[in-house]
Design a protein around this motif. Sequence first.
Motif, PDB file in Angstrom:
ATOM      1  N   ALA A  87       0.642  -1.257   0.097  1.00 20.60           N
ATOM      2  CA  ALA A  87      -0.019   0.101  -0.055  1.00 20.60           C
ATOM      3  C   ALA A  87       0.740   1.259  -0.049  1.00 20.60           C
ATOM      4  O   ALA A  87       0.700   2.156  -0.572  1.00 20.60           O
ATOM      5  CB  ALA A  87      -0.871   0.029   1.206  1.00 20.60           C
ATOM      6  N   GLY A  88       1.965   1.417   0.807  1.00 21.18           N
ATOM      7  CA  GLY A  88       2.701   2.357   0.894  1.00 21.18           C
ATOM      8  C   GLY A  88       3.531   2.805  -0.634  1.00 21.18           C
ATOM      9  O   GLY A  88       3.448   3.932  -1.003  1.00 21.18           O
ATOM     10  N   ALA A  89       3.854   1.545  -1.266  1.00 17.44           N
ATOM     11  CA  ALA A  89       4.524   1.918  -2.501  1.00 17.44           C
ATOM     12  C   ALA A  89       3.523   2.182  -3.464  1.00 17.44           C
ATOM     13  O   ALA A  89       3.856   2.999  -4.401  1.00 17.44           O
ATOM     14  CB  ALA A  89       5.355   0.461  -2.933  1.00 17.44           C
ATOM     15  N   MET A  90       2.159   1.687  -3.429  1.00 25.42           N
ATOM     16  CA  MET A  90       1.217   2.219  -4.175  1.00 25.42           C
ATOM     17  C   MET A  90       0.957   3.803  -4.162  1.00 25.42           C
ATOM     18  O   MET A  90       0.693   4.379  -5.055  1.00 25.42           O
ATOM     19  CB  MET A  90       0.020   1.366  -4.012  1.00 25.42           C
ATOM     20  N   LEU A  91       0.878   4.271  -2.894  1.00 25.25           N
ATOM     21  CA  LEU A  91       0.815   5.473  -2.577  1.00 25.25           C
ATOM     22  C   LEU A  91       1.947   6.517  -3.210  1.00 25.25           C
ATOM     23  O   LEU A  91       1.700   7.460  -3.760  1.00 25.25           O
ATOM     24  CB  LEU A  91       0.536   5.957  -1.298  1.00 25.25           C
ATOM     25  N   ARG A  92       3.224   5.983  -3.293  1.00 19.16           N
ATOM     26  CA  ARG A  92       4.309   6.590  -3.697  1.00 19.16           C
ATOM     27  C   ARG A  92       4.287   6.646  -5.363  1.00 19.16           C
ATOM     28  O   ARG A  92       4.367   7.667  -6.146  1.00 19.16           O
ATOM     29  CB  ARG A  92       5.477   6.095  -3.275  1.00 19.16           C
ATOM     30  N   LEU A  93       3.485   5.437  -5.884  1.00 19.35           N
ATOM     31  CA  LEU A  93       3.517   5.325  -7.474  1.00 19.35           C
ATOM     32  C   LEU A  93       2.331   6.163  -7.579  1.00 19.35           C
ATOM     33  O   LEU A  93       2.619   7.159  -8.720  1.00 19.35           O
ATOM     34  CB  LEU A  93       3.069   3.855  -7.615  1.00 19.35           C
ATOM     35  N   PHE A  94       1.388   6.440  -6.991  1.00 18.03           N
ATOM     36  CA  PHE A  94       0.290   7.270  -7.367  1.00 18.03           C
ATOM     37  C   PHE A  94       0.655   8.930  -7.344  1.00 18.03           C
ATOM     38  O   PHE A  94       0.487   9.545  -8.062  1.00 18.03           O
ATOM     39  CB  PHE A  94      -1.050   7.404  -6.530  1.00 18.03           C
ATOM     40  N   ALA A  95       1.086   9.136  -6.132  1.00 17.88           N
ATOM     41  CA  ALA A  95       1.781  10.694  -6.156  1.00 17.88           C
ATOM     42  C   ALA A  95       2.833  11.044  -7.379  1.00 17.88           C
ATOM     43  O   ALA A  95       2.974  12.100  -7.625  1.00 17.88           O
ATOM     44  CB  ALA A  95       2.555  10.533  -4.530  1.00 17.88           C
ATOM     45  N   GLU A  96       3.846  10.067  -7.538  1.00 19.94           N
ATOM     46  CA  GLU A  96       4.788  10.311  -8.679  1.00 19.94           C
ATOM     47  C   GLU A  96       4.080  10.573  -9.873  1.00 19.94           C
ATOM     48  O   GLU A  96       4.424  11.538 -10.832  1.00 19.94           O
ATOM     49  CB  GLU A  96       5.718   9.239  -8.681  1.00 19.94           C
ATOM     50  N   GLU A  97       3.111   9.664 -10.151  1.00 21.69           N
ATOM     51  CA  GLU A  97       2.544   9.907 -11.389  1.00 21.69           C
ATOM     52  C   GLU A  97       1.375  11.047 -11.672  1.00 21.69           C
ATOM     53  O   GLU A  97       1.642  11.749 -12.636  1.00 21.69           O
ATOM     54  CB  GLU A  97       1.406   8.672 -11.602  1.00 21.69           C
ATOM     55  N   PHE A  98       0.838  11.379 -10.236  1.00 22.15           N
ATOM     56  CA  PHE A  98       0.254  12.611 -10.134  1.00 22.15           C
ATOM     57  C   PHE A  98       1.046  13.745 -10.784  1.00 22.15           C
ATOM     58  O   PHE A  98       0.801  14.848 -11.448  1.00 22.15           O
ATOM     59  CB  PHE A  98      -0.420  12.652  -9.059  1.00 22.15           C
ATOM     60  N   ILE A  99       2.194  13.976  -9.755  1.00 23.24           N
ATOM     61  CA  ILE A  99       3.015  14.980  -9.924  1.00 23.24           C
ATOM     62  C   ILE A  99       3.534  15.093 -11.340  1.00 23.24           C
ATOM     63  O   ILE A  99       3.792  16.063 -11.986  1.00 23.24           O
ATOM     64  CB  ILE A  99       4.084  14.883  -8.962  1.00 23.24           C
ATOM     65  N   ALA A 100       3.925  13.864 -12.127  1.00 22.91           N
ATOM     66  CA  ALA A 100       4.470  13.975 -13.308  1.00 22.91           C
ATOM     67  C   ALA A 100       3.624  14.594 -14.304  1.00 22.91           C
ATOM     68  O   ALA A 100       3.809  15.304 -15.298  1.00 22.91           O
ATOM     69  CB  ALA A 100       5.043  12.429 -13.829  1.00 22.91           C
TER      70      ALA A 100
END
Length: 316
Positions: free
Chosen positions: A75-88
């Motif tokens: 779950a933590g890595a999924m949140l980081r994945l989503f945050a990085e994709e949103f920022i990108a």
Amino acid sequence: MSARAMLRWVLLAQLALAGAIAYGALRYGALASTWLALACGLACVLLARMLLTANNFRATARFSSATPAPFRIGAGAMLRLFAEEFIATLTHSSWFMAHALAHQRIHAGSTAPPLLLLHGYGCNSGYWAHLVRELDAARISHATLDLEPMLAGIDDFVPAVRRAVEALCAASGAPCVVIVGHSMGGLVARAYLRAHGSAHVAHVFTIGTPHHGTSLASKGPGLNAVQMQYDEGGDAPAGAWLRQLAASESAHTRALITSIFTHHDNIVAPQTSSVLEGAHNIAFGGVGHVALGRNRRVLARLMQEIAKLSTHQDNL
């Protein structure tokens, strides 16, 4: 309309919406501070943008391929994945691509083959802002190209690619270039090889490219979107254009291609559509589609692969 102009109009509309929300909050007494009202308007727009990114993950979920065990994340890595994709997605569309101009940059004395960078659907040369920094730091000659008109067929971009290849070879003095294509750009590179062969191409790197189509292509406008469609229920999921492209390629052509992709792609689904038979396939996890162009792990691996090409050429 170019992608740059479209993105500027979209950005203007978002700013207008933020202003309208701020005005409404002040006009009807919801907020007393002008700055707080403006912050509220901007937050509403950012929330809408975040929901659009989340919707991409939702829309591709039912078409997603199984994630291999080594690439499964918590779950933590999924949140980081989503945050990085949103920022990108936010920074590329609202800044890098809204201001970008295609360019050619030659670094004298470079031993690496020059790179031609081809962006994906709905984007422009600004997508490569982060990779360009890496190339400049390594003094690798390169050129970017805006693939226009935005909604044309993939084969319609090939003449511009041919001219860019010839110009980059002439300016750098190199006999061959390396083509790096993100998403649809990888298909454009393959279409160029079909039309003109590999005489001036040392290698092709495709990044997050839907080699067998993607389910989201059915939602997009333009002939190029039609050509990238994936038919889940068909005997051959890849569409006619993709099947014809694959049939035209020899083992030698496929050996010139490296496909870099992510098992958590939120635009290409199934994610294994990026696996190209006969090519060198490099898989990542925990990275979204747009973020592939800025993720440190992905860029580091790409630069390593480019360095290998330089070493191989030096040994010839």
